[in-house]
Every structure is written in C-alpha cells, then in structure tokens.
Design a protein around this motif. Structure first.
Motif, short mmCIF file in Angstrom:
data_model
loop_
_atom_site.label_atom_id
_atom_site.label_comp_id
_atom_site.label_asym_id
_atom_site.label_seq_id
_atom_site.Cartn_x
_atom_site.Cartn_y
_atom_site.Cartn_z
N PRO A 50 54.41 -26.82 -28.86
CA PRO A 50 53.29 -25.76 -28.68
C PRO A 50 53.44 -24.51 -29.56
CG PRO A 50 54.53 -26.01 -26.65
CD PRO A 50 55.17 -26.74 -27.78
N TYR A 51 52.36 -24.34 -30.21
CA TYR A 51 52.28 -23.24 -31.49
C TYR A 51 52.92 -21.86 -30.90
CZ TYR A 51 48.03 -20.94 -29.91
OH TYR A 51 47.09 -20.34 -29.19
N GLU A 52 52.81 -21.71 -29.56
CA GLU A 52 53.19 -20.25 -29.03
C GLU A 52 54.71 -19.97 -28.91
OE1 GLU A 52 49.26 -21.76 -26.99
OE2 GLU A 52 51.31 -22.71 -27.19
N THR A 53 55.41 -21.15 -29.12
CA THR A 53 56.78 -21.12 -29.39
C THR A 53 57.24 -20.99 -30.67
OG1 THR A 53 57.26 -23.49 -29.52
CG2 THR A 53 56.95 -22.73 -27.18
N LEU A 54 56.41 -20.90 -31.53
CA LEU A 54 56.97 -20.79 -32.90
C LEU A 54 56.48 -19.27 -33.59
CD1 LEU A 54 55.51 -24.16 -34.27
CD2 LEU A 54 57.81 -23.69 -33.73
N GLU B 190 54.97 -16.62 -36.25
CA GLU B 190 53.88 -16.79 -37.26
C GLU B 190 54.42 -17.38 -38.52
OE1 GLU B 190 50.50 -16.54 -37.61
OE2 GLU B 190 50.88 -16.34 -35.49
N LEU B 191 55.47 -16.95 -39.03
CA LEU B 191 56.11 -17.54 -40.23
C LEU B 191 56.22 -18.93 -40.40
CD1 LEU B 191 57.04 -16.97 -43.25
CD2 LEU B 191 59.32 -16.37 -42.18
N THR B 192 56.86 -19.48 -39.16
CA THR B 192 57.19 -21.05 -39.08
C THR B 192 55.69 -21.73 -39.08
OG1 THR B 192 58.98 -20.55 -37.78
CG2 THR B 192 57.97 -22.75 -37.56
N LEU C 99 51.83 -25.12 -41.40
CA LEU C 99 50.31 -25.48 -41.83
C LEU C 99 50.28 -25.47 -43.33
CD1 LEU C 99 48.41 -23.42 -39.44
CD2 LEU C 99 48.71 -25.78 -39.31
N GLU C 100 51.03 -24.74 -44.18
CA GLU C 100 50.84 -24.68 -45.57
C GLU C 100 51.20 -26.07 -46.08
OE1 GLU C 100 52.75 -21.36 -47.64
OE2 GLU C 100 51.26 -19.88 -46.91
N LYS D 192 41.34 -22.27 -41.72
CA LYS D 192 40.67 -23.28 -40.85
C LYS D 192 41.68 -23.76 -40.03
CE LYS D 192 37.95 -27.41 -40.96
NZ LYS D 192 38.58 -27.82 -39.65
N ALA D 193 42.78 -24.15 -40.67
CA ALA D 193 43.94 -24.90 -39.93
C ALA D 193 44.44 -23.99 -38.81
CB ALA D 193 45.15 -25.19 -40.86
N LYS D 194 44.51 -22.76 -39.01
CA LYS D 194 45.07 -21.71 -38.03
C LYS D 194 43.95 -21.57 -36.84
CE LYS D 194 48.25 -18.65 -40.45
NZ LYS D 194 48.55 -17.31 -40.66
N ARG D 195 42.86 -21.56 -37.17
CA ARG D 195 41.88 -21.42 -36.25
C ARG D 195 41.65 -22.87 -35.37
NH1 ARG D 195 37.81 -20.50 -39.48
NH2 ARG D 195 37.16 -22.60 -39.81
N ASP D 196 41.73 -23.88 -36.12
CA ASP D 196 41.95 -25.14 -35.29
C ASP D 196 43.16 -25.28 -34.24
OD1 ASP D 196 39.48 -26.05 -36.42
OD2 ASP D 196 40.61 -27.16 -38.15
#
Length: 90
Positions: free
Chosen positions: A11-15, A17-19, A24-25, A48-52
């Motif tokens: 889950p992205y919520e557990t990461l 912002e830097l991670t 994504l990069e 776009k990747a963050k939005r997705d």
C-alpha cells in the motif's frame, strides 16, 4: 502469508513520499517502458504515475523471491496471481 506467497501488494500509504518518488522514478526510467508515440519528460511521467497510484489505477507489487517491484494495474495483478495459482495446482 502462505508458503506459496510470491507477490505482496505494498500500500502506497505505508511508504514515505521520498520512497514513492524513488520507486516511481525507477519504474518510469526502466528501459522498455513505453509511453506511446510522444516521448514525455520525466516530470510529466512522474506526475502521471503518482496520479495513477493515488487513484488506484495502479498498485505497487513486491516480489519476495526476486526482491524487486512492479507497478501493475489491479487487473494485471489478478492475472499474475491467477497464473501463479494455476501453475501451483499442476
């Protein structure tokens, strides 16, 4: 987790912002990542990747065997799990 678990949804919520940014990069700069006819800047691809990711169009999947991650749609993940489950039953 069962002994047969290979893929884990992260889950992205557990990461942090830097991670998320680094994952994504790393993903969007992998060789072979195709964005169609028009090449986009890293910043546009990252946005776009963050939005997705944030709207649930894609998920982060960790492979515990190869210790690598993939960015997949939920449908791609389900197909991957179905293929793995089918191969386990053979």
């Amino acid at each position: 987790m069962s002994d047969k678990t290979v893929y884990v949804i992260v889950p992205y919520e557990t990461l942090s912002e830097l991670t998320i940014q680094n994952l994504l990069e790393s993903y969007i700069t992998r060789e072979g990542t195709d964005y169609g006819q028009n090449e986009l800047t890293i910043d546009v691809k990252l946005s776009k990747a963050k939005r997705d990711l944030y709207n649930g169009s894609v998920i982060i999947v960790w492979n515990i065997i190869t210790e690598s991650f993939q960015i997949l749609t939920p449908a791609e993940y389900k197909k991957l799990e179905n293929m793995r489950n089918n191969s386990d039953s053979e």
